[in-house]
Enzyme design. Structure first.
Site, PDB file in Angstrom:
ATOM      1  CB  CYS A   1       7.698  50.859 -33.853  1.00  0.00           C
ATOM      2  SG  CYS A   1       9.631  51.252 -33.701  1.00  0.00           S
TER       3      CYS A   1
ATOM      4  CG  HIS B   1       6.979  53.322 -39.038  1.00  0.00           C
ATOM      5  ND1 HIS B   1       5.973  53.074 -38.242  1.00  0.00           N
ATOM      6  CD2 HIS B   1       8.291  52.555 -38.367  1.00  0.00           C
ATOM      7  CE1 HIS B   1       6.627  52.454 -36.959  1.00  0.00           C
ATOM      8  NE2 HIS B   1       7.814  52.216 -37.310  1.00  0.00           N
TER       9      HIS B   1
END
Lengths: 365, 149
Positions: free
Chosen positions: A64, A313
């Site tokens: 991420c 996200h």
């Protein structure tokens, strides 16, 4: 995936006032094109689709934090003197697979053999941190809810946010449990998205704009891949290290930061981030939320684009998306009343996995 | 690679550690590690790593109840995922079984037991390894309804 990257790339080039032929290097963050859409070799694909197929293009992967890590590599490419104009981008196309499959792919960002293999999911490992934080420092579910409510409010002001609906504390507190104590509104969504920024030496940037945004520092640090090897579950050591280095390099103090983009993949992560970045003491982030200080207009506006929670996200894009929001804020261009008045210094904080990677960048006018 | 599609060699590689809770012990500084490591992060090249079998006794350090999982674990939901701090020091991530999820508490004493971890679809691999259960023996004398395979 290539359409997302193309859209972000073209907008960045147009806004920067450069032409495609000025671009000398492309660095793109992407966590798992291979598992989400069956496509590896993502950066070359992006370069090709942008019509820049002789430009060197490299994908950077740090789960991420792929976007943040790409930003650091692009910064280094410029700072080293090797290239003048470099694209730092990120992309992820996550919604072609179902929720179970996405959960499974994302769990590759933790220790596959000794965490995911035994049934751990991403919400569950952050829930382990949240539970321990509750045990050691005390934490009311209402504080977690306040993080989500604030991020949805900011998201409602951001035309590019994944979720633009506002929610109430009651809605957050009564949403279904995903991994106790984390509920649905404590978790960021699975998103599609891309973001791009153009980096250049200051003297080159001045040819294109009178008001370039300066990168004052970018710092990255690592920690154990799994939670097993961490002494303290309530601190992301990589964040502490990266923040320490970034503030030192930028020669700025915490009190000089006007706007912050932190990695709120889960609401608990936003609290940990503010503490680990040094904006408040360990165990005291709740005070900022009780006082409403993290809203635009507060002492420390956090995630003015809705953060990961409402902004979305798209994992490989997130680190760059944060940079884009801080640039908007520093230029005074944020829409719909989410502009932080007179913002001069902004910070981004991007985390990979459960804190095995952290990238902190400080930008200023 | 998702557990639901991982190949045979990847499962076989960790069987010893997964079946017997084997970790690493640094003979120089005395530190214990799980999962096993080739290099002691404290001593690095000066360290000397040896294999060690842990007792399987420990305490719950943190826990959660999972209500949304990847496909391979759907049949066990809701299940407890915990970090267990072993008596020898290292922490292990494991499911807690043989008790109700609401009975699990930080500090609860637990012991390792040997269980099925997951079963791949379409006649794929059946994986076994450790889970943890309360060490007070309560699991032996009652039906909890939470017993997972």
């Amino acid at each position: 995936m290539k359409d997302l990257a193309w859209e972000a790339g073209v907008k960045a080039v147009e806004e920067a006032g450069i032409s495609g032929k000025d671009i000398e290097c492309i660095v793109f963050g992407n966590m798992s094109g291979g598992l989400f859409v069956g496509q590896e070799h993502v950066a070359a694909l992006v370069a090709d689709f942008l019509g820049l197929n002789s430009v060197p293009a490299t994908r950077v992967e740090a789960a991420c934090a792929s976007g943040g890590a790409a930003f650091l590599q692009a910064y280094m490419a410029v700072a080293s003197g090797m290239y003048d104009i470099v694209v730092a981008g990120g992309v992820e196309k996550m919604t072609d697979v179902g929720a179970g499959q996405a959960t499974s792919i994302l769990s590759g960002a933790m220790d596959y053999e000794w965490e995911a293999y035994f049934g751990a999911t991403f919400p569950s490992v952050y829930a382990l941190m949240a539970r321990r934080y509750m045990h050691e420092h005390g934490l009311k579910p209402e504080t977690l809810a306040k993080v989500a409510v604030k991020n949805h409010y900011h998201g409602s002001l951001n035309p590019l946010a994944h979720f633009r609906n506002r929610i109430t504390e009651d809605e957050a507190l009564s949403s279904p449990i995903v991994a106790d104590p984390l509920r649905r509104y404590d978790c960021c969504p699975v998103s599609d998205g891309a973001a791009c920024a153009i980096l250049a030496p200051l003297e080159v940037a001045r040819k294109y704009t009178d008001a370039p945004i300066r990168v004052r520092a970018v710092a990255q640090a690592s920690d154990t891949l799994s939670l097993l090897g961490r002494g303290d579950l309530c601190t992301l050591r990589a964040t502490v290290k990266a923040a320490g280095r970034a503030f030192e390099e930028a020669n700025l103090g915490r009190e000089e930061v006007d706007v912050v983009e932190v990695h709120d993949c889960f609401t608990i992560a936003e609290l940990l981030a503010l503490e680990d970045l040094g904006f408040c003491k360990k165990g005291e982030a709740w005070k900022l939320y009780d006082e409403g200080q993290t809203y635009v207009g507060g002492k420390l506006p956090v995630n003015t684009d809705g953060g990961l929670k409402a902004g979305g996200h798209a994992v490989g894009a997130t680190g760059i998306k944060q940079v884009v929001e801080v640039v908007r804020q520093l230029r005074g261009e944020a829409e719909n009343g989410r502009q932080v008045d007179g913002a001069e210094v902004g910070l981004t904080h991007n985390v990979g996995g459960t804190g095995a990677t952290a990238v902190v960048a400080i930008l200023s006018r | 690679m998702a557990v639901s599609s991982a190949g045979i060699p990847q499962h076989w590689r960790t069987i010893k550690e997964r079946y017997r809770l084997l970790g690493a012990h640094c003979e120089r500084c005395g530190s214990n590690y799980f999962p096993p490591r080739n290099v002691c992060p404290r001593c690095r090249r000066r360290g000397k790593m040896a294999q060690v079998e842990f007792s399987g006794k420990g305490k719950v350090y943190s826990y959660t109840v999972v209500n949304a999982s990847s496909k391979a674990f759907e049949q066990y939901m809701p299940y407890v995922v915990a970090l267990v701090e072993l008596d020898e020091g290292p922490r292990v991530l494991s499911q807690i079984v043989d008790c109700k999820p609401e009975e699990v508490k930080i500090g609860m004493e637990v012991e390792a037991c040997f269980r099925k971890i997951f079963e791949q679809e379409d006649g794929g691999i059946i994986s076994y390894g450790f889970k943890f259960r309360p060490s007070d023996g309560s699991w032996a004398c009652r039906e909890t309804g939470q017993r997972s395979s």
